[in-house]
Design a protein around this motif. Structure first.
Motif, PDB file in Angstrom:
ATOM      1  N   MET A   1      -8.315  47.394  91.950  1.00  0.00           N
ATOM      2  CA  MET A   1      -8.898  47.981  92.358  1.00  0.00           C
ATOM      3  C   MET A   1      -9.888  47.164  92.860  1.00  0.00           C
ATOM      4  O   MET A   1     -10.939  47.721  94.012  1.00  0.00           O
ATOM      5  N   ALA A   2     -10.570  46.807  92.001  1.00  0.00           N
ATOM      6  CA  ALA A   2     -11.823  45.850  91.854  1.00  0.00           C
ATOM      7  C   ALA A   2     -11.933  44.749  93.175  1.00  0.00           C
ATOM      8  O   ALA A   2     -12.719  44.654  93.798  1.00  0.00           O
ATOM      9  N   ARG A  20      -4.646  42.977 104.037  1.00  0.00           N
ATOM     10  CA  ARG A  20      -3.784  43.739 105.292  1.00  0.00           C
ATOM     11  C   ARG A  20      -2.206  43.536 104.085  1.00  0.00           C
ATOM     12  O   ARG A  20      -2.292  43.554 102.212  1.00  0.00           O
ATOM     13  N   GLU A  21      -1.609  44.816 104.597  1.00  0.00           N
ATOM     14  CA  GLU A  21       0.057  45.221 103.275  1.00  0.00           C
ATOM     15  C   GLU A  21       0.099  43.943 102.979  1.00  0.00           C
ATOM     16  O   GLU A  21       0.569  44.116 102.300  1.00  0.00           O
ATOM     17  N   ARG A  26       1.095  41.247  97.319  1.00  0.00           N
ATOM     18  CA  ARG A  26       1.193  40.249  96.531  1.00  0.00           C
ATOM     19  C   ARG A  26       0.123  41.042  95.237  1.00  0.00           C
ATOM     20  O   ARG A  26       1.235  40.559  94.169  1.00  0.00           O
ATOM     21  N   HIS A  27      -0.234  41.393  95.874  1.00  0.00           N
ATOM     22  CA  HIS A  27      -1.382  42.226  94.199  1.00  0.00           C
ATOM     23  C   HIS A  27      -0.207  43.088  93.486  1.00  0.00           C
ATOM     24  O   HIS A  27      -0.410  43.012  92.482  1.00  0.00           O
ATOM     25  N   ILE A  28       0.167  44.286  94.247  1.00  0.00           N
ATOM     26  CA  ILE A  28       1.104  44.957  93.203  1.00  0.00           C
ATOM     27  C   ILE A  28       3.087  44.412  92.796  1.00  0.00           C
ATOM     28  O   ILE A  28       2.995  44.215  90.660  1.00  0.00           O
ATOM     29  N   VAL A  29       2.919  42.812  93.404  1.00  0.00           N
ATOM     30  CA  VAL A  29       4.031  42.091  92.445  1.00  0.00           C
ATOM     31  C   VAL A  29       3.950  41.275  91.335  1.00  0.00           C
ATOM     32  O   VAL A  29       3.420  41.161  90.757  1.00  0.00           O
ATOM     33  N   GLY A  30       2.566  41.270  91.201  1.00  0.00           N
ATOM     34  CA  GLY A  30       1.648  39.516  90.937  1.00  0.00           C
ATOM     35  C   GLY A  30       0.794  40.051  89.559  1.00  0.00           C
ATOM     36  O   GLY A  30       1.210  40.476  88.376  1.00  0.00           O
ATOM     37  N   SER A  31       0.881  42.035  89.057  1.00  0.00           N
ATOM     38  CA  SER A  31       0.477  42.977  88.364  1.00  0.00           C
ATOM     39  C   SER A  31       2.274  43.162  87.856  1.00  0.00           C
ATOM     40  O   SER A  31       1.903  42.833  86.379  1.00  0.00           O
ATOM     41  N   TYR A  32       3.375  42.998  88.250  1.00  0.00           N
ATOM     42  CA  TYR A  32       4.212  43.870  86.874  1.00  0.00           C
ATOM     43  C   TYR A  32       4.642  42.676  87.111  1.00  0.00           C
ATOM     44  O   TYR A  32       5.284  42.313  85.532  1.00  0.00           O
TER      45      TYR A  32
END
Length: 194
Positions: A1-2, A20-21, A26-32
């Motif tokens: 979010m930052a 971009r999508e 990548r941000h979501i997968v990286g967080s998981y």
């Protein structure tokens, strides 16, 4: 979010190109992946310990430090792992978030328009409040003095970290909504009249 806020304020014309999508995915997968690796490391190290005696945790949920207290073996390796891994995850993400907000604030302060400054600060203030509550209690939880566990104050801090911060999220983010602000102001004025 930052990172999203950083790009929205510091690179507004390039925002759709940068965010971009595939970047969001990548941000979501990286967080998981980071979350799963963190959990796996702590689970492996914690359950490799022998547990004897009481199986009651003086806590309202099963967290790593209270679990380590139940072990009848020396836990210095586990405490070191908690310190290093939590340090990388919590402090690392906190530092990256703060760097992005330092960049955002410096960019906002360079704006000439007072309205532009106000709008930009309003966009970021709610997220900054949530980040401060979440990271502040998380840092205290995992890096605070060990003696606090005996006193029982960490249960209060973990309550803030796991319940209060997520509970405040919708409230804090909705304060930017004009209807919510108006209703809150009316409720406050009615309370003053009583």
């Amino acid at each position: 979010m930052a990172y999203d806020r950083y790009n929205a304020i510091c690179h507004p014309l390039l925002y759709t190109l940068i965010m971009r999508e595939i970047v969001c995915i990548r941000h979501i997968v990286g967080s998981y992946v980071i979350g799963a690796a963190n959990a796996l490391i702590h689970t492996v190290f914690t359950f490799s310990l022998p547990f004897c005696g009481s199986n009651k945790i003086d806590h309202f949920f099963c967290d790593i430090p209270p679990m380590l207290e139940l072990s009848c073996k020396d836990i210095w390796v586990n405490e070191l792992v908690v310190f290093i891994v939590s340090g990388c995850v919590i402090i690392g993400s906190f530092v990256v978030t703060m760097i992005s907000y330092i960049e955002i604030i410096s960019k906002i302060l360079k704006l000439r328009s007072a309205l532009g400054k106000k709008k930009s600060f309003a966009t970021c203030s709610s997220h900054l409040i949530v980040v401060t509550i979440f990271y502040g209690s998380g840092i205290f939880m995992y890096f605070g003095p060990k003696s606090i566990y005996r006193i029982g104050q960490k249960s209060l801090v973990s309550l803030m970290y796991t319940v209060i911060a997520p509970l405040l999220n919708p409230f804090i983010y909705s304060l930017r909504n004009k209807d919510v602000k108006s209703n809150m102001k009316n409720m406050f004025l009615q309370l003053l009249q009583i």
